[in-house]
Structure formats: structure tokens, C-alpha cells
Design a protein around this motif. Structure first.
Motif, PDB file in Angstrom:
ATOM      1  N   TRP A 181      35.646  35.560  48.193  1.00  0.00           N
ATOM      2  CA  TRP A 181      35.864  34.220  47.669  1.00  0.00           C
ATOM      3  C   TRP A 181      34.675  33.304  47.976  1.00  0.00           C
ATOM      4  N   LYS A 182      34.121  33.429  49.177  1.00  0.00           N
ATOM      5  CA  LYS A 182      32.963  32.610  49.541  1.00  0.00           C
ATOM      6  C   LYS A 182      31.777  32.914  48.633  1.00  0.00           C
ATOM      7  N   GLY A 183      31.553  34.198  48.342  1.00  0.00           N
ATOM      8  CA  GLY A 183      30.457  34.567  47.447  1.00  0.00           C
ATOM      9  C   GLY A 183      30.661  34.024  46.050  1.00  0.00           C
ATOM     10  N   TYR A 184      31.900  34.043  45.598  1.00  0.00           N
ATOM     11  CA  TYR A 184      32.206  33.505  44.259  1.00  0.00           C
ATOM     12  C   TYR A 184      31.960  32.008  44.212  1.00  0.00           C
ATOM     13  N   VAL A 185      32.468  31.274  45.212  1.00  0.00           N
ATOM     14  CA  VAL A 185      32.306  29.819  45.246  1.00  0.00           C
ATOM     15  C   VAL A 185      30.830  29.440  45.315  1.00  0.00           C
ATOM     16  N   ASN A 186      30.072  30.142  46.124  1.00  0.00           N
ATOM     17  CA  ASN A 186      28.641  29.829  46.276  1.00  0.00           C
ATOM     18  C   ASN A 186      27.834  30.114  45.017  1.00  0.00           C
ATOM     19  N   SER A 187      28.366  30.977  44.142  1.00  0.00           N
ATOM     20  CA  SER A 187      27.617  31.312  42.925  1.00  0.00           C
ATOM     21  C   SER A 187      27.889  30.348  41.778  1.00  0.00           C
ATOM     22  N   VAL A 188      28.949  29.549  41.896  1.00  0.00           N
ATOM     23  CA  VAL A 188      29.316  28.627  40.812  1.00  0.00           C
ATOM     24  C   VAL A 188      28.212  27.601  40.601  1.00  0.00           C
ATOM     25  N   GLY A 189      27.801  27.463  39.344  1.00  0.00           N
ATOM     26  CA  GLY A 189      26.754  26.513  38.998  1.00  0.00           C
ATOM     27  C   GLY A 189      25.355  26.996  39.269  1.00  0.00           C
ATOM     28  N   LYS A 190      25.213  28.194  39.800  1.00  0.00           N
ATOM     29  CA  LYS A 190      23.891  28.754  40.089  1.00  0.00           C
ATOM     30  C   LYS A 190      23.443  29.653  38.918  1.00  0.00           C
ATOM     31  N   PRO A 191      22.133  29.928  38.820  1.00  0.00           N
ATOM     32  CA  PRO A 191      21.646  30.815  37.755  1.00  0.00           C
ATOM     33  C   PRO A 191      22.296  32.198  37.792  1.00  0.00           C
ATOM     34  N   PHE A 192      22.705  32.634  39.000  1.00  0.00           N
ATOM     35  CA  PHE A 192      23.313  33.956  39.144  1.00  0.00           C
ATOM     36  C   PHE A 192      24.842  33.848  39.171  1.00  0.00           C
ATOM     37  N   ASN A 193      25.382  32.795  38.538  1.00  0.00           N
ATOM     38  CA  ASN A 193      26.822  32.554  38.547  1.00  0.00           C
ATOM     39  C   ASN A 193      27.616  33.810  38.180  1.00  0.00           C
ATOM     40  N   LEU A 194      28.577  34.175  39.035  1.00  0.00           N
ATOM     41  CA  LEU A 194      29.405  35.351  38.818  1.00  0.00           C
ATOM     42  C   LEU A 194      30.796  34.930  38.376  1.00  0.00           C
ATOM     43  N   SER A 195      31.387  35.707  37.483  1.00  0.00           N
ATOM     44  CA  SER A 195      32.776  35.463  37.122  1.00  0.00           C
ATOM     45  C   SER A 195      33.665  36.087  38.186  1.00  0.00           C
ATOM     46  N   ILE A 196      34.903  35.611  38.289  1.00  0.00           N
ATOM     47  CA  ILE A 196      35.812  36.168  39.284  1.00  0.00           C
ATOM     48  C   ILE A 196      36.077  37.641  38.990  1.00  0.00           C
ATOM     49  N   ARG A 197      36.066  38.031  37.730  1.00  0.00           N
ATOM     50  CA  ARG A 197      36.263  39.431  37.378  1.00  0.00           C
ATOM     51  C   ARG A 197      35.109  40.300  37.860  1.00  0.00           C
ATOM     52  N   GLU A 198      33.893  39.767  37.755  1.00  0.00           N
ATOM     53  CA  GLU A 198      32.730  40.518  38.245  1.00  0.00           C
ATOM     54  C   GLU A 198      32.796  40.698  39.756  1.00  0.00           C
ATOM     55  N   VAL A 199      33.240  39.661  40.450  1.00  0.00           N
ATOM     56  CA  VAL A 199      33.344  39.732  41.903  1.00  0.00           C
ATOM     57  C   VAL A 199      34.403  40.754  42.312  1.00  0.00           C
ATOM     58  N   ILE A 200      35.542  40.728  41.626  1.00  0.00           N
ATOM     59  CA  ILE A 200      36.620  41.683  41.906  1.00  0.00           C
ATOM     60  C   ILE A 200      36.160  43.103  41.599  1.00  0.00           C
ATOM     61  N   SER A 201      35.425  43.255  40.510  1.00  0.00           N
ATOM     62  CA  SER A 201      34.920  44.580  40.112  1.00  0.00           C
ATOM     63  C   SER A 201      33.993  45.153  41.174  1.00  0.00           C
ATOM     64  N   SER A 202      33.227  44.300  41.840  1.00  0.00           N
ATOM     65  CA  SER A 202      32.312  44.776  42.881  1.00  0.00           C
ATOM     66  C   SER A 202      33.069  45.371  44.068  1.00  0.00           C
ATOM     67  N   ASN A 203      34.354  45.062  44.173  1.00  0.00           N
ATOM     68  CA  ASN A 203      35.209  45.628  45.222  1.00  0.00           C
ATOM     69  C   ASN A 203      36.113  46.725  44.675  1.00  0.00           C
ATOM     70  N   LEU A 204      35.746  47.286  43.516  1.00  0.00           N
ATOM     71  CA  LEU A 204      36.490  48.364  42.872  1.00  0.00           C
ATOM     72  C   LEU A 204      37.866  47.928  42.394  1.00  0.00           C
ATOM     73  N   GLY A 205      38.052  46.634  42.150  1.00  0.00           N
ATOM     74  CA  GLY A 205      39.312  46.148  41.607  1.00  0.00           C
ATOM     75  C   GLY A 205      40.196  45.498  42.656  1.00  0.00           C
ATOM     76  N   VAL A 206      41.207  44.780  42.177  1.00  0.00           N
ATOM     77  CA  VAL A 206      42.062  44.007  43.070  1.00  0.00           C
ATOM     78  C   VAL A 206      42.914  44.908  43.957  1.00  0.00           C
ATOM     79  N   TYR A 207      43.291  46.101  43.473  1.00  0.00           N
ATOM     80  CA  TYR A 207      44.109  46.998  44.285  1.00  0.00           C
ATOM     81  C   TYR A 207      43.334  47.473  45.515  1.00  0.00           C
ATOM     82  N   ASN A 208      42.067  47.772  45.313  1.00  0.00           N
ATOM     83  CA  ASN A 208      41.259  48.226  46.445  1.00  0.00           C
ATOM     84  C   ASN A 208      40.982  47.083  47.413  1.00  0.00           C
ATOM     85  N   LEU A 209      40.781  45.886  46.875  1.00  0.00           N
ATOM     86  CA  LEU A 209      40.564  44.720  47.737  1.00  0.00           C
ATOM     87  C   LEU A 209      41.749  44.522  48.667  1.00  0.00           C
TER      88      LEU A 209
END
Length: 321
Positions: A181-209
Motif C-alpha cells: 500500500w505504501k508503494g502504491y500511495v507513493n507512486s500516485v501522481g508520479k511518472p511511474f504511477n502504478l495502478s492498484i492492479r499492477e501492484v497486486i499483480s507484483s505479489n502474484l495476486g490478492v490470494y497470495n498477498l
């Protein structure tokens, strides 16, 4: 028994054998520690095998408590590629039963390939599954996948490799809910802005998280924010799964229940006593959870910032509803 009866028995026996073989071919189960189960199903069709080779399309983990979910759900095999669970190497369970190494291929069609035509490219990975929770601890590739468990303990041994392979295999590769969540919040408004889906995907999905970082008093705020963001982008299934897990949170300190600050300004204290007042304060409407109490005047509370940072201080009883 006459010949007609004998033929009928043969046919029935053959049918039973064929059905048994079909059942074995359509699903494969691996019992895990404590009554958990890993089931492989949906073998590749003949057409898919011509493109990608053989294997399973689905791996389903079931915990001892009955919680069930698929592994790598965001990478399900499609005509253009995805994850294939190997059917030639069974899961390699560690001597303690705590971990299981799975064989997978990540396959994709490159168009054009080196030949100028569409070509299939694959890479082998060996995810490590924590058998008690279903958490994919890491997903390694290359020479690490050529190893095997030692005879004792949870020691991963790779022939010819002098470095400790176990530390790489068993080190948690993916972030927890607060870090996510911290990584997602810090990316908002930045050139490397990540969507919440991209962040979840980096953890292999919500079930794995959730499997790797069970909801608790220390991450409940982050999970609530994640659930809300997922709902905003239309991923209702993932949002509801997180919300369902939050409903069952309980710790040794009691049921986790959020309370509202009702004072306009509620100062925080390092210890119960006016002399321990800090410069920190909460405002009306802030959510906190009660951790403990002292007499009828002081409450120890936890406040979780949007960044995921947990603050545990004492507060006057009358400041909370």
C-alpha cells in the motif's frame, strides 16, 4: 456364466478401468502438511499441447481449514501464453513438510520470433510454496531449479553451487500489505504511477498477498485501503475476498474493532499519565483500535497511517466513542 454375461462383465470392467484412468489423467493430488492439499487439474488439450507441450493449466491449494484458491490466477494459460504447471516432476516436499517446490513454465508467443514467424518461448521457474498457508514464498529460475532438498531440515542443495541456495529459495520475495500500500500511495501522481492492479499483480495476486501476510492488527488499515481501491477499479471479486478475510480478524488481544475519535483534538501519551504527553494528536473522526486499558481513564490504542505505519500510544478514555 454364459459368453454373453462374460462379455458384459468384461465391458463393465473395461469401462471402470477407463474411467479410473480418465480421473487420474484429469486431476492430480499432492497431500501436504497438516491436511492441506495441492491439486493439479485441467490438462492441456491436444491442440494446446501442439503449441506449448504437456502440463496442467490449474493448481489449486486447499488449506487444512478449507480455504481454497488457485495459484498464479493472473497468469492463467490463454492462446497467447501463460503459466503451465509441469506434470513430469511432482512437487518436491521438504523433509519437514513445511515447503513444496513446484515446477512451472511461463510460456508466451513472440510475434515475430527470431525466425520471422510467431514462435513459442518458455522459461522454467520453481516457485516455493509454504504448505501451511499456500503462500508462494519465492519464484526462482535457472540453476536454482536444478536443486533438491537435503536429507534433513529445509535445506535446498544445488550441485556445484557453493553459495547457500536455501537463503535464496526461502527468502520472501514479495512485499507485505503495508509495503504494497505504501508503494502504491507513493507512486500516485508520479511518472511511474502504478495502478492498484499492477501492484497486486507484483505479489502474484490478492490470494497470495493474503496467504503470505495474514490480516492482523498491524495491517488491517492497509488491507481496507487495498479493498477500497480494488472496488474502485471494478475488481469486486478481489475486493470482496479481502473484506471477507478482514471480517474474521481476531488476535490474542481480542476482536479487532475500529473506534472513532470523538474529541476535536486528542493528544497521545507514551505512558498512561499526564506527564507522558507527546506532541502527537489525533482529530475527530480518526479510526483507532483499542489494544488494552488501564483503570477507567487510559486506553492503549493503535492508529495506522495511510502509509501503513503503525502508531501505538496511550489516550484518555473520553476521547473515544
Amino acid at each position: 456364466m454364459n459368453p454373453i454375461q462374460f462379455s458384459l462383465v468384461q465391458c463393465l470392467s473395461l469401462a471402470l478401468v477407463m474411467n479410473s484412468q480418465m480421473c487420474r489423467a484429469s486431476e492430480d493430488h499432492t497431500p501436504l502438511l497438516g491436511g492441506a492439499m495441492l491439486a493439479f487439474s485441467a490438462p492441456l488439450t491436444a491442440k494446446e499441447q501442439k503449441t506449448f507441450g504437456s502440463g496442467w493449466k490449474t493448481a489449486t491449494y486447499t488449506s487444512a481449514e478449507g480455504d481454497k484458491f488457485n495459484l498464479f490466477p493472473l497468469e492463467a494459460l490463454t492462446p497467447t501464453g501463460g503459466v503451465i504447471f509441469g506434470n513430469s516432476i511432482p512437487p518436491r516436499v521438504s523433509p519437514t513438510g513445511k515447503y513444496a517446490v513446484i515446477d512451472i513454465l511461463r510460456a508466451g508467443i513472440v510475434d515475430p520470433g527470431p525466425s520471422g514467424k510467431p514462435e513459442v518461448q518458455t522459461r522454467q521457474y520453481c516457485p516455493v510454496l509454504e504448505t501451511k498457508t499456500g503462500c508462494v514464498v519465492s519464484s526462482q529460475s535457472g540453476e536454482l531449479c536444478e536443486g533438491q532438498w537435503g536429507k534433513q531440515g529445509d535445506r535446498w542443495v544445488v550441485s556445484g553451487l557453493t553459495d547457500d541456495a536455501s537463503s535464496e529459495m526461502l527468502k520472501h520475495q514479495f512485499g507485505d500489505a503495508n509495503a504494497l500500500w505504501k508503494g502504491y500511495v507513493n507512486s500516485v501522481g508520479k511518472p511511474f504511477n502504478l495502478s492498484i492492479r499492477e501492484v497486486i499483480s507484483s505479489n502474484l495476486g490478492v490470494y497470495n498477498l493474503v496467504a503470505c501476510d495474514r490480516p492482523s492488527a498491524n495491517n488491517v488499515a492497509a488491507y481496507k485501503n487495498i479493498a477500497m481501491e480494488l472496488k474502485k477499479v471494478g475488481d469486486n471479486m478481489s475486493s470482496e475476498y479481502v473484506s471477507m478475510k478482514l471480517q474474521g480478524i481476531a488476535t490474542q488481544r481480542g476482536h479487532i474493532e475500529l473506534r472513532k475519535i470523538i474529541a476535536k483534538m486528542a493528544f497521545l501519551f507514551d505512558e498512561p499519565g499526564g506527564e507522558y504527553q507527546t506532541k502527537m494528536y489525533l482529530v475527530k473522526g480518526d479510526d483507532v483500535r483499542i489494544l488494552s486499558a488501564k483503570e477507567r481513564e487510559w486506553l492503549k490504542i493503535e492508529y495506522v497511517e495511510k502509509s501503513g505505519r503503525s502508531i501505538q500510544k496511550w489516550i484518555r478514555w473520553e476521547s473515544i466513542n
